[in-house]
Design an enzyme around this catalytic site. Structure first.
Site, PDB file in Angstrom:
ATOM      1  N   HIS A 285     -21.753 -14.888  47.003  1.00 40.13           N
ATOM      2  CA  HIS A 285     -23.142 -14.636  46.599  1.00 40.13           C
ATOM      3  C   HIS A 285     -23.993 -15.866  46.922  1.00 40.13           C
ATOM      4  O   HIS A 285     -25.068 -15.754  47.523  1.00 40.13           O
ATOM      5  CB  HIS A 285     -23.220 -14.308  45.106  1.00 40.13           C
ATOM      6  CG  HIS A 285     -24.608 -14.342  44.547  1.00 40.13           C
ATOM      7  ND1 HIS A 285     -25.547 -13.382  44.837  1.00 40.13           N
ATOM      8  CD2 HIS A 285     -25.236 -15.239  43.735  1.00 40.13           C
ATOM      9  CE1 HIS A 285     -26.685 -13.680  44.224  1.00 40.13           C
ATOM     10  NE2 HIS A 285     -26.520 -14.804  43.552  1.00 40.13           N
TER      11      HIS A 285
ATOM     12  N   ASP B  99     -46.654 -18.921  72.208  1.00 40.76           N
ATOM     13  CA  ASP B  99     -45.325 -18.549  71.698  1.00 40.76           C
ATOM     14  C   ASP B  99     -44.671 -19.827  71.168  1.00 40.76           C
ATOM     15  O   ASP B  99     -45.333 -20.852  71.054  1.00 40.76           O
ATOM     16  CB  ASP B  99     -44.468 -17.929  72.828  1.00 40.76           C
ATOM     17  CG  ASP B  99     -43.387 -17.005  72.287  1.00 40.76           C
ATOM     18  OD1 ASP B  99     -42.530 -17.504  71.536  1.00 40.76           O
ATOM     19  OD2 ASP B  99     -43.392 -15.802  72.601  1.00 40.76           O
TER      20      ASP B  99
ATOM     21  N   TRP C  56     -19.788 -22.018  46.211  1.00 45.51           N
ATOM     22  CA  TRP C  56     -20.444 -22.188  47.522  1.00 45.51           C
ATOM     23  C   TRP C  56     -20.443 -23.648  47.946  1.00 45.51           C
ATOM     24  O   TRP C  56     -20.648 -23.958  49.112  1.00 45.51           O
ATOM     25  CB  TRP C  56     -21.867 -21.630  47.480  1.00 45.51           C
ATOM     26  CG  TRP C  56     -22.898 -22.549  46.886  1.00 45.51           C
ATOM     27  CD1 TRP C  56     -23.144 -22.738  45.561  1.00 45.51           C
ATOM     28  CD2 TRP C  56     -23.790 -23.415  47.591  1.00 45.51           C
ATOM     29  NE1 TRP C  56     -24.133 -23.661  45.399  1.00 45.51           N
ATOM     30  CE2 TRP C  56     -24.560 -24.093  46.632  1.00 45.51           C
ATOM     31  CE3 TRP C  56     -24.034 -23.676  48.941  1.00 45.51           C
ATOM     32  CZ2 TRP C  56     -25.543 -25.025  46.972  1.00 45.51           C
ATOM     33  CZ3 TRP C  56     -25.013 -24.616  49.269  1.00 45.51           C
ATOM     34  CH2 TRP C  56     -25.751 -25.273  48.299  1.00 45.51           C
TER      35      TRP C  56
ATOM     36  N   SER D 225     -27.414 -22.876  64.360  1.00 45.99           N
ATOM     37  CA  SER D 225     -28.598 -22.025  64.399  1.00 45.99           C
ATOM     38  C   SER D 225     -29.796 -22.717  63.759  1.00 45.99           C
ATOM     39  O   SER D 225     -30.896 -22.750  64.324  1.00 45.99           O
ATOM     40  CB  SER D 225     -28.294 -20.710  63.689  1.00 45.99           C
ATOM     41  OG  SER D 225     -29.472 -20.074  63.295  1.00 45.99           O
ATOM     42  N   SER D 226     -29.568 -23.302  62.566  1.00 49.60           N
ATOM     43  CA  SER D 226     -30.675 -23.963  61.865  1.00 49.60           C
ATOM     44  C   SER D 226     -31.215 -25.146  62.646  1.00 49.60           C
ATOM     45  O   SER D 226     -32.427 -25.366  62.695  1.00 49.60           O
ATOM     46  CB  SER D 226     -30.216 -24.471  60.501  1.00 49.60           C
ATOM     47  OG  SER D 226     -29.952 -23.416  59.652  1.00 49.60           O
TER      48      SER D 226
ATOM     49  N   HIS E  27     -29.084 -31.722  48.477  1.00 50.61           N
ATOM     50  CA  HIS E  27     -30.374 -31.816  47.798  1.00 50.61           C
ATOM     51  C   HIS E  27     -31.551 -31.589  48.733  1.00 50.61           C
ATOM     52  O   HIS E  27     -32.425 -30.784  48.415  1.00 50.61           O
ATOM     53  CB  HIS E  27     -30.525 -33.051  46.924  1.00 50.61           C
ATOM     54  CG  HIS E  27     -31.573 -32.751  45.898  1.00 50.61           C
ATOM     55  ND1 HIS E  27     -31.318 -31.989  44.791  1.00 50.61           N
ATOM     56  CD2 HIS E  27     -32.907 -32.946  45.910  1.00 50.61           C
ATOM     57  CE1 HIS E  27     -32.451 -31.759  44.146  1.00 50.61           C
ATOM     58  NE2 HIS E  27     -33.438 -32.332  44.807  1.00 50.61           N
TER      59      HIS E  27
ATOM     60  N   GLU F  28     -31.428 -29.747  51.102  1.00 57.28           N
ATOM     61  CA  GLU F  28     -31.332 -28.300  51.333  1.00 57.28           C
ATOM     62  C   GLU F  28     -32.187 -27.508  50.342  1.00 57.28           C
ATOM     63  O   GLU F  28     -32.817 -26.520  50.725  1.00 57.28           O
ATOM     64  CB  GLU F  28     -29.864 -27.870  51.242  1.00 57.28           C
ATOM     65  CG  GLU F  28     -29.618 -26.370  51.163  1.00 57.28           C
ATOM     66  CD  GLU F  28     -29.951 -25.630  52.454  1.00 57.28           C
ATOM     67  OE1 GLU F  28     -30.075 -26.286  53.502  1.00 57.28           O
ATOM     68  OE2 GLU F  28     -30.106 -24.393  52.386  1.00 57.28           O
TER      69      GLU F  28
ATOM     70  N   TYR G  93     -34.924 -28.398  49.065  1.00 55.84           N
ATOM     71  CA  TYR G  93     -36.325 -28.502  49.496  1.00 55.84           C
ATOM     72  C   TYR G  93     -36.555 -27.746  50.787  1.00 55.84           C
ATOM     73  O   TYR G  93     -37.665 -27.292  51.051  1.00 55.84           O
ATOM     74  CB  TYR G  93     -36.748 -29.969  49.585  1.00 55.84           C
ATOM     75  CG  TYR G  93     -36.738 -30.560  48.205  1.00 55.84           C
ATOM     76  CD1 TYR G  93     -37.681 -30.142  47.279  1.00 55.84           C
ATOM     77  CD2 TYR G  93     -35.751 -31.425  47.794  1.00 55.84           C
ATOM     78  CE1 TYR G  93     -37.644 -30.596  45.978  1.00 55.84           C
ATOM     79  CE2 TYR G  93     -35.700 -31.888  46.496  1.00 55.84           C
ATOM     80  CZ  TYR G  93     -36.645 -31.468  45.586  1.00 55.84           C
ATOM     81  OH  TYR G  93     -36.590 -31.904  44.306  1.00 55.84           O
TER      82      TYR G  93
ATOM     83  N   SER H  28     -49.608 -21.814  49.400  1.00 56.68           N
ATOM     84  CA  SER H  28     -50.839 -22.550  49.688  1.00 56.68           C
ATOM     85  C   SER H  28     -51.740 -21.816  50.669  1.00 56.68           C
ATOM     86  O   SER H  28     -52.907 -22.173  50.825  1.00 56.68           O
ATOM     87  CB  SER H  28     -50.514 -23.938  50.256  1.00 56.68           C
ATOM     88  OG  SER H  28     -49.710 -24.652  49.348  1.00 56.68           O
TER      89      SER H  28
ATOM     90  N   HIS I 153     -27.579 -36.644  41.260  1.00 52.67           N
ATOM     91  CA  HIS I 153     -27.862 -35.955  39.989  1.00 52.67           C
ATOM     92  C   HIS I 153     -27.080 -34.646  39.885  1.00 52.67           C
ATOM     93  O   HIS I 153     -27.047 -34.041  38.826  1.00 52.67           O
ATOM     94  CB  HIS I 153     -29.367 -35.744  39.771  1.00 52.67           C
ATOM     95  CG  HIS I 153     -30.034 -34.793  40.706  1.00 52.67           C
ATOM     96  ND1 HIS I 153     -31.288 -34.992  41.206  1.00 52.67           N
ATOM     97  CD2 HIS I 153     -29.625 -33.617  41.249  1.00 52.67           C
ATOM     98  CE1 HIS I 153     -31.622 -33.993  42.003  1.00 52.67           C
ATOM     99  NE2 HIS I 153     -30.626 -33.146  42.051  1.00 52.67           N
ATOM    100  N   HIS I 154     -26.460 -34.224  40.998  1.00 52.62           N
ATOM    101  CA  HIS I 154     -25.559 -33.064  40.932  1.00 52.62           C
ATOM    102  C   HIS I 154     -24.172 -33.472  40.447  1.00 52.62           C
ATOM    103  O   HIS I 154     -23.295 -32.631  40.333  1.00 52.62           O
ATOM    104  CB  HIS I 154     -25.428 -32.414  42.311  1.00 52.62           C
ATOM    105  CG  HIS I 154     -26.717 -31.850  42.826  1.00 52.62           C
ATOM    106  ND1 HIS I 154     -27.097 -30.555  42.626  1.00 52.62           N
ATOM    107  CD2 HIS I 154     -27.729 -32.421  43.527  1.00 52.62           C
ATOM    108  CE1 HIS I 154     -28.285 -30.344  43.187  1.00 52.62           C
ATOM    109  NE2 HIS I 154     -28.687 -31.455  43.732  1.00 52.62           N
TER     110      HIS I 154
ATOM    111  N   THR J 278     -44.580 -32.854  42.954  1.00 52.67           N
ATOM    112  CA  THR J 278     -44.535 -31.417  42.660  1.00 52.67           C
ATOM    113  C   THR J 278     -45.639 -31.061  41.680  1.00 52.67           C
ATOM    114  O   THR J 278     -46.297 -30.020  41.812  1.00 52.67           O
ATOM    115  CB  THR J 278     -43.162 -31.025  42.089  1.00 52.67           C
ATOM    116  OG1 THR J 278     -42.157 -31.617  42.905  1.00 52.67           O
ATOM    117  CG2 THR J 278     -42.976 -29.528  42.089  1.00 52.67           C
TER     118      THR J 278
ATOM    119  N   LYS K  63     -48.850 -30.656  43.393  1.00 53.77           N
ATOM    120  CA  LYS K  63     -48.978 -29.345  44.035  1.00 53.77           C
ATOM    121  C   LYS K  63     -49.397 -28.272  43.024  1.00 53.77           C
ATOM    122  O   LYS K  63     -50.336 -27.511  43.267  1.00 53.77           O
ATOM    123  CB  LYS K  63     -47.655 -28.950  44.682  1.00 53.77           C
ATOM    124  CG  LYS K  63     -47.421 -29.714  45.968  1.00 53.77           C
ATOM    125  CD  LYS K  63     -46.163 -29.255  46.641  1.00 53.77           C
ATOM    126  CE  LYS K  63     -46.163 -29.679  48.076  1.00 53.77           C
ATOM    127  NZ  LYS K  63     -47.215 -29.041  48.866  1.00 53.77           N
TER     128      LYS K  63
ATOM    129  N   ARG L 186     -20.516 -21.540  33.566  1.00 57.56           N
ATOM    130  CA  ARG L 186     -20.769 -20.654  34.696  1.00 57.56           C
ATOM    131  C   ARG L 186     -19.458 -20.392  35.424  1.00 57.56           C
ATOM    132  O   ARG L 186     -18.456 -21.058  35.182  1.00 57.56           O
ATOM    133  CB  ARG L 186     -21.798 -21.270  35.643  1.00 57.56           C
ATOM    134  CG  ARG L 186     -21.350 -22.558  36.266  1.00 57.56           C
ATOM    135  CD  ARG L 186     -22.479 -23.286  36.995  1.00 57.56           C
ATOM    136  NE  ARG L 186     -22.758 -22.689  38.292  1.00 57.56           N
ATOM    137  CZ  ARG L 186     -23.173 -23.408  39.358  1.00 57.56           C
ATOM    138  NH1 ARG L 186     -23.327 -24.722  39.278  1.00 57.56           N
ATOM    139  NH2 ARG L 186     -23.430 -22.807  40.496  1.00 57.56           N
TER     140      ARG L 186
END
Lengths: 524, 297
Positions: A75, A104, A140, A167-168, A251, A253, A255, A266, A300-301, A326, A329, A448
């Protein structure tokens, strides 16, 4: 309305399936990305519903514990790499050339390859359910030593991640080059729509961190099969080292998944507030600051892995610092709406839903940044609630807002406003029924990634499962809306939303011509 | 088709090459999964993937070269290629950064932790944290320049002097020869271009030959393998991925050489040549990092 070029879908180009396989057109490729993301969203959503079905009641009812672990793992992988990221790249493909006045993308053939690698990776990931031992089951994040022990599916996951990474990176290089090199005359950097800015910075993050992920999953592969000891203390390595390298990717990732969402919101909010975006320059600088800070907060993870107090303090304060840009924003979005001539069409509803609910996710992020609190809440449902508030009511809501916002431009037809609003309200109600109770579950200590739980957690879990099925089924409304829009929607005006002022609205027909701008517009 | 040249930026027609590339990647990765898990015929699937990949590269690059030589690319397309190549090299830098990060993490943090305090007392009392090491349960480091008997649980680390130093000189020299070739191209002196470019390819091949010899020696005489703990893993992964990049770079240089011999490139426009030289210099810089942190310090 200049530049109403003749509708030209390329004489002599392949049609049918071959059109989509060989296309070098940014709009076709954007469409492919978005449909792929939607299919993956439904696939990942089905896994989530199986998870919630099992958690409806305490005890084991629906799946085995082993399969439950596979469900949570896949998932996560499918939603992150298959749904959210490709959807955002789909938006970039459709919108960036139109918004900067380009014909293009810079590299149209590579653009095609960036997309057509995704199905290969998706097939590899999904088919891993059917190999001996089942799919990857270690989460994951692929932490060793658990990930070193699993079966062949872990290798399939590793290579799927490699393909997705390639790909990315290609997609990101394409987007950066397009933005830096293909802007219309007069479109200076500080005149670019904010969506383009957020994608420029996101693409930079992708190029910086996807190779790091590729490196660390390669170490997993060699540790699994070729005798290396990167993550084995007996050989001088360290399993925690994986977490450091992974989260150095991981991390930024998050963002990568939220900055384009900021960009979409925006664009949407000023259009429906009928006011220019408040604090454009500060939005650009805030996006850049978030991106830079994202490289120095990864640990922090990992507060519970054991690290020196000085490191814990550093990562705690650095993480909290991200709340400043943030906050800028969120303030600017609200200030844009302040005394605006607001209307509440579906894109605006999703954008406002984003601002409210994402902000809740942001606040719980601050709570989790506090080291002593995090040590208590690590790996509980509080964390699950936090990242679903930022990823579902954050990234996914922005994607929905963007789809409703640009669907008239893309298809030349209006969507059904009533159904759109129904989609928003059902999604929002069920989303909160689904995820809000998880805060309480987490605070009460429910872990979890566990298929069974103590009786005390039963009520909130039953509630969350009801919310999950409601939320999941509500997404079928989107499918109906999109299909109805394509098939029988009323003709949309070129400048569908009179408050929107970027080039695709002011200069292009709905739907836009095959090559957006054959002659670049002059931007004043 | 006229509509495609209406703007000056060249937009290619629909292309079948990307999907061929995806098929290659599908074969290659499933072959690698099979091969890693000792499933018969995995090797053949990898081979098939590589063949399709080379077919795709021939076709795709061939198309690009034909477009370039027929003058379809203007200044703006050229700038796109420059941006694209720069960002690609940056992504490669970050790939190596992951492995350098692992090396520094082990040398500065995880190995010293194993040798001190409670970790040492509770897990492997008496383990001395030194570098190079294969870890508490790995092969024993018997020092530089010693031959390890077959089957002994020992290893001898690689010295910086000798082949690595020679390889450093070779790569640095190849950077110079490539630049001299570039000067030849810019002056329109094709003889100078071809000669010095051929020399660069040759230096690349010699580097790879010496590296192969070094690996063979490490495996057969020094007990130094991928399995030699933290040291063996970082040594082979870093030098191995670098060697892979030198191989790719050498192939790229060889392709450029063939194109030069065919008379491609003009003194004022030759981005493919420049892209390959950027790549070659990048590989060179990575080697300097390797020489300092893997071999020398």
């Amino acid at each position: 309305m200049e530049a109403t070029h003749a509708q030209d879908h390329g004489h002599g180009h392949p049609t049918g399936l071959m059109r989509w396989i060989t296309t070098t057109n940014h709009k076709d490729i954007g469409t492919l990305y978005l449909w792929f993301a939607f299919i993956m969203l439904l696939a990942g959503g089905c896994l989530a519903l199986l998870i919630r079905a099992e958690l409806f009641q305490p005890g084991m009812q629906v799946v085995t514990p082993e399969f439950f672990n596979q469900l949570t793992t896949l998932h996560g992988l499918i939603m992150v790499f298959g749904a959210i990221m490709p959807a955002m790249v789909g938006f970039a493909n459709w919108q960036v050339p139109m918004m900067i006045g380009a014909p293009d993308m810079a590299f149209p053939r590579m653009n095609n390859w960036s997309f057509w690698l995704l199905p290969v990776a998706a097939i590899m990931l999904v088919s891993s359910f059917f190999v001996p031992g089942g799919a990857s089951a270690g989460g994951w994040t692929m932490y060793p030593p658990l990930f070193l022990q699993g079966g062949i599916s872990n290798d399939m996951t590793i290579f799927a991640v490699h393909i997705l990474g390639i790909s990315s990176i290609m997609g990101a290089i394409n987007i950066v080059t397009t933005i830096l090199n293909m802007r219309a005359p007069g479109m200076t950097m500080m005149k670019m729509p904010l969506f383009v800015w957020t994608w420029l910075i996101t693409a930079y993050l992708l190029i910086a961190v996807m190779p790091v992920l590729a490196g660390t999953v390669t170490m997993l592969l060699t540790d699994r099969h070729f005798g290396t000891n990167f993550f084995n203390a007996a050989g001088g390595g360290d399993p925690v080292m994986f977490q450091h390298i992974f989260w150095f990717f991981g991390h930024p990732e998050v963002y990568i998944m939220i900055l384009p969402a900021f960009g979409i919101v925006s664009q949407v909010i000023p259009a429906f507030a009928r006011k220019p975006l408040f604090g454009y320059a500060s939005m650009v600088y805030a996006t850049g600051s978030i991106a830079i800070l994202s490289f120095i907060v990864w640990a922090h993870h990992m507060f519970t892995t054991g690290m020196p107090t000085s490191a814990q303090l550093f990562f705690m304060y650095a993480t909290m610092l991200i709340a400043v840009p943030t906050g800028v924003k969120v303030f600017n979005w609200v200030a844009t709406m302040w005394r605006g001539s607001m209307t509440f069409e579906t894109p605006m509803l999703f954008a406002i839903g984003f601002v409210c609910l994402f902000t809740i996710g942001g606040f719980t992020g601050l709570v989790l940044a506090i080291t002593p609190v995090d040590i208590q809440l690590q790996d509980t449902y509080y964390v699950v609630a936090h990242f679903h508030y930022v990823l579902v009511s954050g990234s996914l809501y922005a994607i929905f807002a963007g789809v409703y916002f640009w669907l008239p431009k893309w298809t030349g037809r209006m969507y059904d406003e009533k159904l759109g609003k129904l989609h928003f309200w059902l999604s929002t109600i069920f989303f909160n029924i689904l995820f809000f109770p998880m805060h309480f579950l987490g605070l009460a200590g429910m872990p979890r990634r566990i298929p069974d739980y103590a009786l005390q957690f039963a009520d909130f879990n039953a509630l969350a499962t009801i919310g999950a099925f409601g939320f999941g089924l509500s997404q079928l409304i989107l499918l109906v809306v999109v299909l109805k829009c394509i098939k029988s929607g009323a003709k949309a005006a070129d400048h569908t939303w009179e408050g929107a002022d970027s080039l695709e609205w002011t200069h292009l027909s709905s739907p836009p011509p095959y090559h957006s701008f054959v002659t670049p517009p002059v931007v004043k | 088709m006229s509509d495609h040249q209406a703007g000056s930026y060249y937009l290619p027609e629909p292309s079948g090459w990307p999907i061929v590339g995806s098929a290659a990647v599908a074969l290659l990765t499933s072959g690698l999964v099979m091969w890693s898990n000792h499933i018969a015929s995995g090797g053949w699937v990898i081979l098939a993937g590589l063949l399709v990949l080379f077919y795709m590269m021939f076709g795709w690059f061939g198309t690009v070269i034909a477009e370039s030589e027929s003058g379809k690319y203007d200044q703006q397309v050229d700038r796109s290629f420059r941006w694209g190549m720069s960002w690609f090299i940056f992504s490669e830098v970050m790939f190596f950064a992951a492995f350098f990060g692992a090396l520094f993490y082990m040398r500065v943090l995880s190995v010293p932790w194993l040798g001190e305090g409670d970790t040492n007392a509770m897990l492997w009392e008496g383990f001395k944290a030194t570098w190079p090491t294969a870890g508490p349960l790995g092969a024993e480091n018997i020092g530089f320049g010693k031959e390890v008997a077959a089957g002994a649980n020992q290893f001898s680390p690689m010295e910086a002097l000798g082949i690595p130093a020679i390889n450093t000189l070779i790569l640095l020299t190849s950077g110079v020869t490539l630049t001299v070739a570039h000067w030849g191209l810019k002056k329109g002196n094709r003889g100078q271009l071809n000669l010095w470019l051929a020399l660069t390819v040759l230096l690349g091949v010699v580097f790879l030959g010496l590296q192969a010899y070094e690996y063979h020696h490490a495996y057969t005489k020094m007990g130094l393998t991928l399995g030699a703990g933290a040291y063996g893993a970082t040594f082979f992964m870093l030098t191995g991925f670098h060697g892979l990049h030198v191989t790719i770079g050498t192939i790229m240089l060889a392709v450029i050489l063939v194109r030069c011999l065919k008379g491609h490139f003009k003194p004022e426009s030759h981005f493919a040549f420049e892209a390959v030289s950027w790549y070659w210099h990048f590989v060179d810089v990575v080697w300097l990092g390797l020489f300092v942190f893997v071999y020398w310090l």
